[in-house]
Design a protein around this motif. Structure first.
Motif, PDB file in Angstrom:
ATOM      1  N   ASN A  99       0.657  -1.066  -0.060  1.00  0.00           N
ATOM      2  CA  ASN A  99      -0.129   0.224  -0.014  1.00  0.00           C
ATOM      3  C   ASN A  99       0.934   1.094   0.083  1.00  0.00           C
ATOM      4  N   VAL A 100       0.444   2.383  -0.752  1.00  0.00           N
ATOM      5  CA  VAL A 100       1.058   3.606  -0.911  1.00  0.00           C
ATOM      6  C   VAL A 100       0.166   4.444  -0.753  1.00  0.00           C
ATOM      7  N   SER A 101       0.343   5.517   0.159  1.00  0.00           N
ATOM      8  CA  SER A 101      -0.719   6.944   0.218  1.00  0.00           C
ATOM      9  C   SER A 101       0.025   8.019   0.172  1.00  0.00           C
ATOM     10  N   GLN A 102      -0.389   9.070  -0.299  1.00  0.00           N
ATOM     11  CA  GLN A 102      -0.045  10.585  -0.298  1.00  0.00           C
ATOM     12  C   GLN A 102      -1.155  11.425   0.062  1.00  0.00           C
ATOM     13  N   GLY A 103      -0.880  12.246   0.887  1.00  0.00           N
ATOM     14  CA  GLY A 103      -1.937  13.377   1.488  1.00  0.00           C
ATOM     15  C   GLY A 103      -1.509  14.573   1.722  1.00  0.00           C
ATOM     16  N   TRP A 104      -2.397  15.721   1.664  1.00  0.00           N
ATOM     17  CA  TRP A 104      -1.818  16.939   1.815  1.00  0.00           C
ATOM     18  C   TRP A 104      -2.861  17.230   2.686  1.00  0.00           C
ATOM     19  N   ASN A 105      -2.385  18.427   3.567  1.00  0.00           N
ATOM     20  CA  ASN A 105      -3.310  19.055   4.370  1.00  0.00           C
ATOM     21  C   ASN A 105      -2.822  20.863   4.568  1.00  0.00           C
ATOM     22  N   TRP A 106      -3.749  21.434   4.591  1.00  0.00           N
ATOM     23  CA  TRP A 106      -3.434  22.989   4.631  1.00  0.00           C
ATOM     24  C   TRP A 106      -4.661  23.662   5.447  1.00  0.00           C
ATOM     25  N   GLY A 107      -4.570  24.734   5.891  1.00  0.00           N
ATOM     26  CA  GLY A 107      -5.393  25.323   6.886  1.00  0.00           C
ATOM     27  C   GLY A 107      -4.778  26.241   8.148  1.00  0.00           C
ATOM     28  N   ARG A 108      -5.303  27.165   8.672  1.00  0.00           N
ATOM     29  CA  ARG A 108      -4.800  27.620   9.946  1.00  0.00           C
ATOM     30  C   ARG A 108      -4.457  26.855  11.018  1.00  0.00           C
ATOM     31  N   SER A 109      -3.662  27.325  11.804  1.00  0.00           N
ATOM     32  CA  SER A 109      -3.096  26.342  13.086  1.00  0.00           C
ATOM     33  C   SER A 109      -2.789  27.385  14.215  1.00  0.00           C
ATOM     34  N   ALA A 110      -3.281  27.073  15.386  1.00  0.00           N
ATOM     35  CA  ALA A 110      -2.995  28.066  16.374  1.00  0.00           C
ATOM     36  C   ALA A 110      -1.698  27.629  17.055  1.00  0.00           C
ATOM     37  N   SER A 111      -0.861  28.660  17.406  1.00  0.00           N
ATOM     38  CA  SER A 111       0.409  28.593  18.247  1.00  0.00           C
ATOM     39  C   SER A 111       0.116  28.459  19.572  1.00  0.00           C
ATOM     40  N   PRO A 112       0.713  27.199  20.418  1.00  0.00           N
ATOM     41  CA  PRO A 112       0.343  27.072  21.896  1.00  0.00           C
ATOM     42  C   PRO A 112       1.330  28.149  22.643  1.00  0.00           C
ATOM     43  N   VAL A 113       1.954  29.088  22.153  1.00  0.00           N
ATOM     44  CA  VAL A 113       3.061  30.027  23.023  1.00  0.00           C
ATOM     45  C   VAL A 113       2.076  31.163  23.080  1.00  0.00           C
ATOM     46  N   ASP A 114       1.707  31.664  21.936  1.00  0.00           N
ATOM     47  CA  ASP A 114       1.216  33.136  21.929  1.00  0.00           C
ATOM     48  C   ASP A 114      -0.105  33.255  21.282  1.00  0.00           C
ATOM     49  N   ASN A 115      -0.927  32.087  21.181  1.00  0.00           N
ATOM     50  CA  ASN A 115      -2.131  31.878  20.603  1.00  0.00           C
ATOM     51  C   ASN A 115      -2.238  32.744  19.480  1.00  0.00           C
ATOM     52  N   SER A 116      -1.476  32.593  18.489  1.00  0.00           N
ATOM     53  CA  SER A 116      -1.583  33.396  17.128  1.00  0.00           C
ATOM     54  C   SER A 116      -1.583  32.266  16.211  1.00  0.00           C
ATOM     55  N   TYR A 117      -2.190  32.742  15.001  1.00  0.00           N
ATOM     56  CA  TYR A 117      -2.746  31.895  13.881  1.00  0.00           C
ATOM     57  C   TYR A 117      -1.772  31.799  12.775  1.00  0.00           C
ATOM     58  N   THR A 118      -1.322  30.886  12.269  1.00  0.00           N
ATOM     59  CA  THR A 118      -0.577  30.659  11.039  1.00  0.00           C
ATOM     60  C   THR A 118      -1.086  29.746   9.975  1.00  0.00           C
ATOM     61  N   ASP A 119      -0.973  30.193   8.881  1.00  0.00           N
ATOM     62  CA  ASP A 119      -1.335  29.299   7.557  1.00  0.00           C
ATOM     63  C   ASP A 119       0.008  28.276   7.587  1.00  0.00           C
ATOM     64  N   ILE A 120      -0.689  26.944   7.434  1.00  0.00           N
ATOM     65  CA  ILE A 120       0.176  25.800   7.530  1.00  0.00           C
ATOM     66  C   ILE A 120      -0.059  24.818   6.200  1.00  0.00           C
ATOM     67  N   LYS A 121       0.963  24.344   5.613  1.00  0.00           N
ATOM     68  CA  LYS A 121       0.446  23.164   4.595  1.00  0.00           C
ATOM     69  C   LYS A 121       1.806  22.016   4.927  1.00  0.00           C
ATOM     70  N   THR A 122       1.024  20.765   4.939  1.00  0.00           N
ATOM     71  CA  THR A 122       1.980  19.621   5.147  1.00  0.00           C
ATOM     72  C   THR A 122       1.495  18.533   4.040  1.00  0.00           C
ATOM     73  N   SER A 123       2.386  17.871   4.076  1.00  0.00           N
ATOM     74  CA  SER A 123       2.248  16.361   3.167  1.00  0.00           C
ATOM     75  C   SER A 123       2.777  15.470   3.578  1.00  0.00           C
ATOM     76  N   ASN A 124       2.191  14.255   3.521  1.00  0.00           N
ATOM     77  CA  ASN A 124       2.840  12.837   3.989  1.00  0.00           C
ATOM     78  C   ASN A 124       2.393  12.079   2.894  1.00  0.00           C
ATOM     79  N   ALA A 125       3.594  10.848   2.929  1.00  0.00           N
ATOM     80  CA  ALA A 125       3.415   9.767   2.173  1.00  0.00           C
ATOM     81  C   ALA A 125       3.820   8.613   3.049  1.00  0.00           C
ATOM     82  N   ASN A 126       3.012   7.429   2.875  1.00  0.00           N
ATOM     83  CA  ASN A 126       3.164   6.297   3.602  1.00  0.00           C
ATOM     84  C   ASN A 126       3.392   5.010   2.805  1.00  0.00           C
TER      85      ASN A 126
END
Length: 442
Positions: free
Chosen positions: A72-99
């Motif tokens: 089995n092979v899989s490839q995925g992408w995630n994107w969206g806003r993510s909260a910072s645990p330090v100062d409660n700020s939000y940033t846009d983040i994009k990730t990719s993962n392959a298994n």
């Protein structure tokens, strides 16, 4: 190269000449007809396909114990806003993962389901082979019946042709007598009418022969009865003592394919009960997998692909035991249904045995009746032939009239026709009886 008009005409003529005379007349014996029919019959081909399907099912069940292996092979992408645990700020983040991974499983114990499925598949294959034998036997009988019908009509045509010869001779003699004033015009007209009636009977016999030949060629899957003929049956008619029906039946039970198929399906039904009962038993399986993955975040440095595969490597082995506790009585009902199916198969087996015995009884009594009819017809034909010979001698010297001669001729034709019919009926009945003894139809 451009062909001239003359060359085209010559080529077309040669093509038509070849197409007209290329097909040579063929003449087959009974065995050749049966062999060809078996090779080309559509029902036989369907039975062959059924055997191949059962072979595939058997092979599938045979290897059901082996472990499977899946990648089995899989490839995925995630994107969206993510909260910072330090100062409660939000940033846009994009990730990719392959298994990536490999997995396998092995059935260790299936409640005897796998061996029962394999045994069931083998029985079904044997039953399909028996069905093919039965289809071939039925086709052989049908071909034999059509073959003998052609021979019968062929001989009837010869008898009708002989009648025309006799009527023509009678007319020629009557014409001479009429010219000498020894025969009236009405009597001469009667002779001409008799000749026309015989010619009509000859045409009818020819048509019956052509129709019988067409029926045979259609059964053989031949395109046309043209250029096709059959050979007479070899051997003389023998009148050996016919084996008793009960003896033939006891022997036929051991090799007749319809009995074998019914017995095999009864065994299959018994195996199906065991297969259904496997639903009550626990099932144990072994499984294992190995996998790894690669992960990246946009805007951040990621480890090298090979390093991540090595660091993220994971392995798993495990056993799985499934214990049936309650499945809404599904397994119980499947077992009951399998037992009912067994009862039906046992009833069908008894029905096949009774049908076989009835067929043998009917074949035996038909053969004995046909033998008696043939002997009686032979005696009648000999008597009528002798009577006609004497009548012909009397007619030629003027001691018998046309009415007496025609009556003797008609009686002879009827006796010869009855003898031919009795002969081929006896041939067919004895072949059928021998067929139930296990002798091939040839």
């Amino acid at each position: 190269m451009i062909l001239s008009k003359q060359n085209i005409i010559i080529a077309a003529f040669l093509f038509l000449f070849t197409a007209t005379f290329a097909q040579e007349p063929i003449s087959w014996n009974l065995k050749e007809c049966i062999d060809y029919a078996i090779e080309n019959n559509l029902t036989i081909k369907q039975a062959d396909n059924a055997i191949e399907e059962n072979k595939l099912t058997k092979e599938t069940n045979k290897w059901a114990r082996l472990p499977n292996l899946n990648g089995n092979v899989s490839q995925g992408w995630n994107w969206g806003r993510s909260a910072s645990p330090v100062d409660n700020s939000y940033t846009d983040i994009k990730t990719s993962n392959a298994n990536f991974g490999l997995s396998t499983s092995v059935p260790l114990f299936t409640g005897l389901e796998i061996p029962n499925q394999y045994a069931l598949a083998k029985l079904n294959l044997k039953a399909a082979i028996a069905d093919l034998k039965k289809a071939k036997e039925d086709l052989s009988i049908n071909v034999t019946s059509k073959y003998i019908q052609v021979l019968f009509n062929q001989e009837i045509t010869k008898v009708a042709e002989n009648q025309i010869t006799l009527s023509q001779e009678q007319l020629d003699r009557g014409t001479e007598q009429y010219n000498l004033g020894k025969l009236s015009k009405a009597e001469l007209a009667e002779l001409k009418s008799r000749l026309k009636q015989d010619e009509m009977q000859f045409v009818e016999a020819q048509n019956n022969y052509k129709i019988a030949l067409l029926d045979l060629t259609q059964l053989l899957e031949l395109p046309s009865p043209d250029f096709f003929g059959i050979q007479p049956l070899d051997g003389d008619l023998g009148f050996d003592n016919l084996t008793a029906p009960t003896e033939i039946y006891e022997s036929a039970l051991l090799f007749k394919p319809q009995i074998e198929a019914a017995q095999l399906r009864s065994e299959s039904a018994k195996r199906s009960i065991k297969l259904a009962q496997s639903g009550f038993m626990p099932k144990l399986s072994f499984s294992a997998n190995i996998g790894s993955g690669y992960f990246t975040i946009q805007g951040q440095d990621s480890e090298a692909f090979r390093r991540q595969l090595s660091n993220n490597l994971n392995k798993y082995v495990g056993f799985s035991l499934s214990i049936p506790i309650f499945n809404r009585f599904a397994t119980r009902n499947q077992v009951r249904a399998a037992k009912l199916s067994l009862n039906n198969q046992l009833i069908q087996l008894e029905d096949q045995k009774k049908t076989l015995y009835k067929e043998i009884q009917q074949a035996w009594y038909s053969a004995t009746a046909a033998e008696a009819k043939f002997q009686a017809s032979k005696s009648a034909q000999e008597a009528n032939n002798e009577s006609f010979t004497l009548m012909k001698e009397k007619y030629e010297v003027g001691k018998a009239n046309n009415i007496e001669f025609n009556e003797a001729k008609i009686n002879l034709m009827k006796a010869e026709s009855d003898l031919i019919q009795a002969k081929y009926e006896y041939l067919f009945r004895t072949k059928i009886l021998n067929f139930y003894k296990g002798e091939p139809i040839e």
